[in-house]
Design a protein around this motif. Structure first.
Motif, PDB file in Angstrom:
ATOM      1  N   ILE A 279      -6.726  -8.057   0.729  1.00  0.00           N
ATOM      2  CA  ILE A 279      -6.091  -7.531  -0.483  1.00  0.00           C
ATOM      3  C   ILE A 279      -5.144  -8.590  -1.037  1.00  0.00           C
ATOM      4  O   ILE A 279      -4.331  -9.163  -0.294  1.00  0.00           O
ATOM      5  CB  ILE A 279      -5.333  -6.222  -0.196  1.00  0.00           C
ATOM      6  CG1 ILE A 279      -6.315  -5.126   0.221  1.00  0.00           C
ATOM      7  CG2 ILE A 279      -4.534  -5.774  -1.416  1.00  0.00           C
ATOM      8  CD1 ILE A 279      -5.655  -3.812   0.580  1.00  0.00           C
TER       9      ILE A 279
ATOM     10  N   LYS B 272      -8.210  -4.525  -4.263  1.00  0.00           N
ATOM     11  CA  LYS B 272      -8.250  -3.268  -3.514  1.00  0.00           C
ATOM     12  C   LYS B 272      -9.593  -2.568  -3.722  1.00  0.00           C
ATOM     13  O   LYS B 272     -10.170  -2.018  -2.779  1.00  0.00           O
ATOM     14  CB  LYS B 272      -7.100  -2.363  -3.943  1.00  0.00           C
ATOM     15  CG  LYS B 272      -5.727  -2.863  -3.522  1.00  0.00           C
ATOM     16  CD  LYS B 272      -4.632  -1.869  -3.835  1.00  0.00           C
ATOM     17  CE  LYS B 272      -4.686  -0.681  -2.909  1.00  0.00           C
ATOM     18  NZ  LYS B 272      -3.521   0.212  -3.090  1.00  0.00           N
TER      19      LYS B 272
ATOM     20  N   ASP C 131       0.866  -1.164   0.000  1.00  0.00           N
ATOM     21  CA  ASP C 131       0.000   0.000   0.000  1.00  0.00           C
ATOM     22  C   ASP C 131       0.900   1.209   0.000  1.00  0.00           C
ATOM     23  O   ASP C 131       1.943   1.222   0.631  1.00  0.00           O
ATOM     24  CB  ASP C 131      -0.893  -0.009   1.240  1.00  0.00           C
ATOM     25  CG  ASP C 131      -1.974   1.062   1.178  1.00  0.00           C
ATOM     26  OD1 ASP C 131      -2.254   1.509   0.045  1.00  0.00           O
ATOM     27  OD2 ASP C 131      -2.519   1.419   2.227  1.00  0.00           O
TER      28      ASP C 131
END
Length: 494
Positions: free
Chosen positions: A375, A363, A20
């Motif tokens: 995810i 996502k 991320d």
């Protein structure tokens, strides 16, 4: 034995990686890379559309031939121009310290028990760190640290510089048949020792290098310094054509010994061991055939802008005025974040479209459809065959491997290097690559991902492409020559 991280400031654990990254970290370079990928996709669609149009209009075969011929010429020219400015790794050398420098746990703890500044608690703590670190009994410390008490003055550090840098420089020059006068760029990285004259000047003086050599001395950059130095060399080779660049990576341990009793500062005494590496890079096309690797991708990320992360590992004096490196628990969170950012960005440039698509869909699903959904972590093994991971400890390697969905085979180079040589700071990545070569795992076309992570905190990724087979003679040389037959050791991974 249980790792000491729960009772102390041990940096051996790291959270599982879930890629991320804040949008503010997407630099122009990454956006440009994404644009180029989209551009290639559009070109492919355009080519297919034109060919379909020719078929629908029943054009003569000569039109198809001319069209295909023009495309071939276009792609050949594009390939030639895109290869300009490529950086190649000709060869590298790693130090194999003398046997007299070996320091089994019993010797280390026995010597430490004779040093007045260490109390019973300090000795017990260091014993716990050693046994949980993943190191074996054959790692090395410089002669200065075999004395009781250790010698940590300036002259001993200079002797250590000579001991770790001159042999690998000699070996690299001999293997590549390169004269010191042919070196155009010299980069030396060592975090904790920065003498005057500099380490670069010591080498230039020793080898009588040219007066116009471009030399750079990197200090305070931590375990990611060698990967960072390669990135710097690549940038320099983009503007200095037909040049040779040598990168030397090491850590001088005699100057970093901590003789106090604060546990957060004692960790480095136990983890860091002797080692160094010399790497020859070039942008000369005529050296491509003899080179081992081509630099495929580089990426640097850091979090020094954040105060908490910046102070998570810092060199400072203790309450008695003794200098040491304090490692705080904040380093775990800081390294986890910087690693996630780095992995996400490098993944966007090396992963196949299918993996990026699955990650993107997961996502979107988590954000808009099912908040409890996980995810999808991309399969990096679909793009990378070999991995050289940071070696701050066995648990760090395992957690990082788990986060990247790597198996025991992908973590083997890091775990075995840690067992045989210990954590050699920035040069560890090259001992891992030497392990892969010694095991004859590398094949032409394979990609190797080196991940360097250091104080700051900062993370640097290097992706190499093997461009020729590593022959048997090369594989049997280097630091693993007399011990590769004993590895892998299964017990190390337990």
């Amino acid at each position: 034995m249980e790792p000491p991280s729960k009772q102390s400031h041990d940096p051996l654990l790291l959270n599982t990686i879930e890629p991320d990254i804040p949008s503010t970290l997407l630099s122009n370079k990454q956006l440009h890379s994404a644009f180029l990928e989209l551009q290639r996709l559009l070109v492919l669609v355009l080519v297919a559309s034109i060919e379909a149009l020719l078929v629908l209009q029943n054009k003569e075969p000569i039109f198809h031939f001319i069209y295909i011929f023009c495309l071939i010429i276009f792609f050949i020219l594009n390939h030639c121009f895109s290869n300009s400015g490529q950086v190649y790794l000709v060869d590298f050398s790693c130090l194999k310290p003398p046997s007299s420098c070996k320091v089994p746990f019993s010797t280390f703890l026995g010597n430490a028990s004779k040093i007045e500044s260490f109390d019973a608690q300090s000795l017990a703590f260091m014993a716990k760190v050693l046994t949980s670190s993943g190191q074996g009994q054959e790692t090395y410390l410089p002669p200065a640290l075999h004395h009781i008490p250790p010698k940590s003055h300036h002259q001993e550090s200079i002797k250590e510089v000579h001991m770790v840098l001159f042999p690998i420089m000699d070996d690299l020059l001999a293997k590549t048949k390169l004269s010191p006068q042919e070196i155009d760029i010299l980069i030396v990285n060592c975090s904790g020792f920065c003498p005057s004259p500099s380490l670069c000047s010591i080498l230039i003086n020793k080898y009588s290098m040219r007066s116009d050599i471009k030399s750079y001395n990197l200090s305070g950059m931590g375990c990611s310094a060698s990967a960072l130095a390669i990135d710097l060399a690549q940038n320099l080779l983009q503007v200095h054509y037909k040049s040779y660049a040598i990168v030397l990576s090491t850590e001088i341990l005699s100057t970093g010994w901590y003789a106090g009793h604060e546990q957060p500062k004692l960790i480095l005494n136990c983890l860091f061991r002797m080692g160094s590496a010399a790497i020859l890079l070039t942008n000369k096309k005529q050296d491509m055939k003899s080179s081992k690797y081509q630099l495929f991708r580089t990426l640097r990320t850091q979090k020094a802008f954040d105060d908490r992360a910046y102070l998570s590992t810092i060199r400072e004096e203790d309450s008695n005025g003794k200098l040491g490196v304090t490692i705080k628990r904040d380093i775990l969170e800081a390294c986890g974040e910087i690693l996630r950012w780095n992995v996400t960005v490098i993944g966007s440039s090396i992963l196949p479209f299918s993996e990026k698509f699955r990650h993107g869909v997961s996502k979107i699903r988590k954000r808009f459809i099912d908040k409890s959904a996980e995810i999808y972590v991309p399969n990096f093994k679909s793009a990378i065959e070999h991995f050289c991971l940071p070696m701050s400890g066995r648990q760090l390697v395992k957690e990082l491997g788990k986060g990247l969905k790597l198996g025991d085979g992908e973590m083997e180079a890091a775990l075995m290097t840690l067992h045989r040589f210990g954590n050699q700071s920035s040069s560890s990545l090259w001992y891992e690559l030497a392990y892969l070569e010694a095991k004859q795992r590398l094949k032409k076309g394979d990609k190797v991902w080196q991940v360097g992570m250091g104080t700051g905190p900062k993370c640097t990724s290097l992706v190499w492409k093997c461009i020729r087979p590593i022959n048997d003679d090369e594989a049997m040389k280097g630091p693993w020559a007399d011990s590769i037959h004993r590895y892998p050791i299964v017990a190390v991974d337990q």
